[in-house]
Design a protein around this motif. Structure first.
Motif, PDB file in Angstrom:
ATOM      1  N   ASP A   3       0.856  -1.184   0.000  1.00  0.00           N
ATOM      2  CA  ASP A   3       0.000   0.000   0.000  1.00  0.00           C
ATOM      3  C   ASP A   3       0.899   1.243   0.000  1.00  0.00           C
ATOM      4  O   ASP A   3       1.673   1.447   0.938  1.00  0.00           O
ATOM      5  N   GLN A  58       0.310   4.161   0.699  1.00  0.00           N
ATOM      6  CA  GLN A  58      -0.014   5.086   1.784  1.00  0.00           C
ATOM      7  C   GLN A  58       0.292   4.489   3.166  1.00  0.00           C
ATOM      8  O   GLN A  58      -0.034   5.103   4.188  1.00  0.00           O
ATOM      9  N   ILE A  59       0.935   3.343   3.207  1.00  0.00           N
ATOM     10  CA  ILE A  59       1.150   2.668   4.485  1.00  0.00           C
ATOM     11  C   ILE A  59       2.097   3.468   5.363  1.00  0.00           C
ATOM     12  O   ILE A  59       3.064   4.077   4.895  1.00  0.00           O
ATOM     13  N   ASP A  60       1.806   3.498   6.642  1.00  0.00           N
ATOM     14  CA  ASP A  60       2.675   4.157   7.618  1.00  0.00           C
ATOM     15  C   ASP A  60       3.995   3.384   7.708  1.00  0.00           C
ATOM     16  O   ASP A  60       3.982   2.151   7.793  1.00  0.00           O
ATOM     17  N   PRO A  61       5.144   4.073   7.688  1.00  0.00           N
ATOM     18  CA  PRO A  61       6.443   3.379   7.709  1.00  0.00           C
ATOM     19  C   PRO A  61       6.613   2.440   8.912  1.00  0.00           C
ATOM     20  O   PRO A  61       7.188   1.352   8.782  1.00  0.00           O
ATOM     21  N   GLU A  62       6.127   2.851  10.056  1.00  0.00           N
ATOM     22  CA  GLU A  62       6.259   1.999  11.242  1.00  0.00           C
ATOM     23  C   GLU A  62       5.426   0.723  11.095  1.00  0.00           C
ATOM     24  O   GLU A  62       5.874  -0.368  11.445  1.00  0.00           O
ATOM     25  N   THR A  63       4.240   0.881  10.522  1.00  0.00           N
ATOM     26  CA  THR A  63       3.400  -0.288  10.253  1.00  0.00           C
ATOM     27  C   THR A  63       4.057  -1.195   9.229  1.00  0.00           C
ATOM     28  O   THR A  63       4.047  -2.426   9.370  1.00  0.00           O
ATOM     29  N   ALA A  64       4.656  -0.593   8.217  1.00  0.00           N
ATOM     30  CA  ALA A  64       5.338  -1.373   7.179  1.00  0.00           C
ATOM     31  C   ALA A  64       6.484  -2.182   7.776  1.00  0.00           C
ATOM     32  O   ALA A  64       6.693  -3.359   7.414  1.00  0.00           O
ATOM     33  N   THR A  67       6.757  -3.240  10.872  1.00  0.00           N
ATOM     34  CA  THR A  67       6.165  -4.316  11.666  1.00  0.00           C
ATOM     35  C   THR A  67       5.733  -5.480  10.778  1.00  0.00           C
ATOM     36  O   THR A  67       5.986  -6.651  11.085  1.00  0.00           O
TER      37      THR A  67
END
Length: 204
Positions: free
Chosen positions: A62, A64-70, A72
């Motif tokens: 995605d 638009q994914i948040d880097p921290e989420t990515a 994880t």
């Protein structure tokens, strides 16, 4: 007449995929319907790992994914790859025990890959076919898109026939002693704190 190993595997893989998509959540628990310790339970678990990872790979792409989420999710994918490898080795152990008492012929040959790694590709192929069929069944696409994915689905289904045939022929070669198993355990280095220099240098 009993089902072939690939027929049984294909049925179990699609059972796993279908069960996953009832909720379609990478965090949902697996409810393995097969008795623990059986090859059926191992095949189901193997495909469940592949199915969850398939969707993690979708999520991490995605834009638009948040880097921290990515990060994880990337670490979840790394852990999943290790679980996948462990499961493949468990399947190979089952095959080695199955053919342990076969009289291997003097001119027997070794195969380029172990049977479990072929089964691994078979599991991934079941996911490709499931999701390509979803694309074929979409109503919100152009005729060009539909024709393109329909053509790809035909190729994947042909690949399924070819791969299952090759696996069955390999298993017959093992059963008849025409080939012998020699399994090299995966020596992944990046997950091992004693082999990954980024990790072991931090411990000094």
């Amino acid at each position: 007449m009993s089902a072939s190993f690939t027929d049984k595997s294909w049925s179990i893989f699609n059972q796993s995929i279908s069960e996953y998509h009832k909720v379609d959540d990478v965090d949902q628990p697996m409810n393995n319907p097969y008795e623990e310790g059986t090859i059926e339970a191992t095949l189901y678990h193997k495909n469940w790992i592949d199915t969850v990872q398939w969707h993690l790979e979708d999520i991490i792409r995605d834009p638009q994914i948040d880097p921290e989420t990515a990060l994880t999710i990337k670490r979840r994918i790394d852990a999943s790859n290790q679980d996948r490898t462990d499961m493949v080795e468990e399947i190979d152990t089952w095959f080695r025990e199955k053919y342990a008492n076969v009289d291997v012929k003097a001119d027997a040959k070794i195969n380029t890959e172990s049977p479990a790694w072929a089964i691994d590709r078979f599991s991934i192929l079941s996911l490709k076919i499931y999701h390509m069929r979803e694309e074929v069944e979409r109503n919100d696409v152009t005729p060009e898109h539909h024709a393109k994915v329909a053509s790809k689905l035909t190729i994947l289904e042909e690949q399924k026939i070819d791969l299952s045939t090759a696996i069955e022929e390999l298993l017959e070669d093992y059963a008849s002693g025409n080939k012998y198993m020699k399994v090299y355990r995966q020596m992944k280095m990046y997950n091992d704190p004693s082999l990954n220099p980024v990790l072991y240098k931090q411990s000094k």
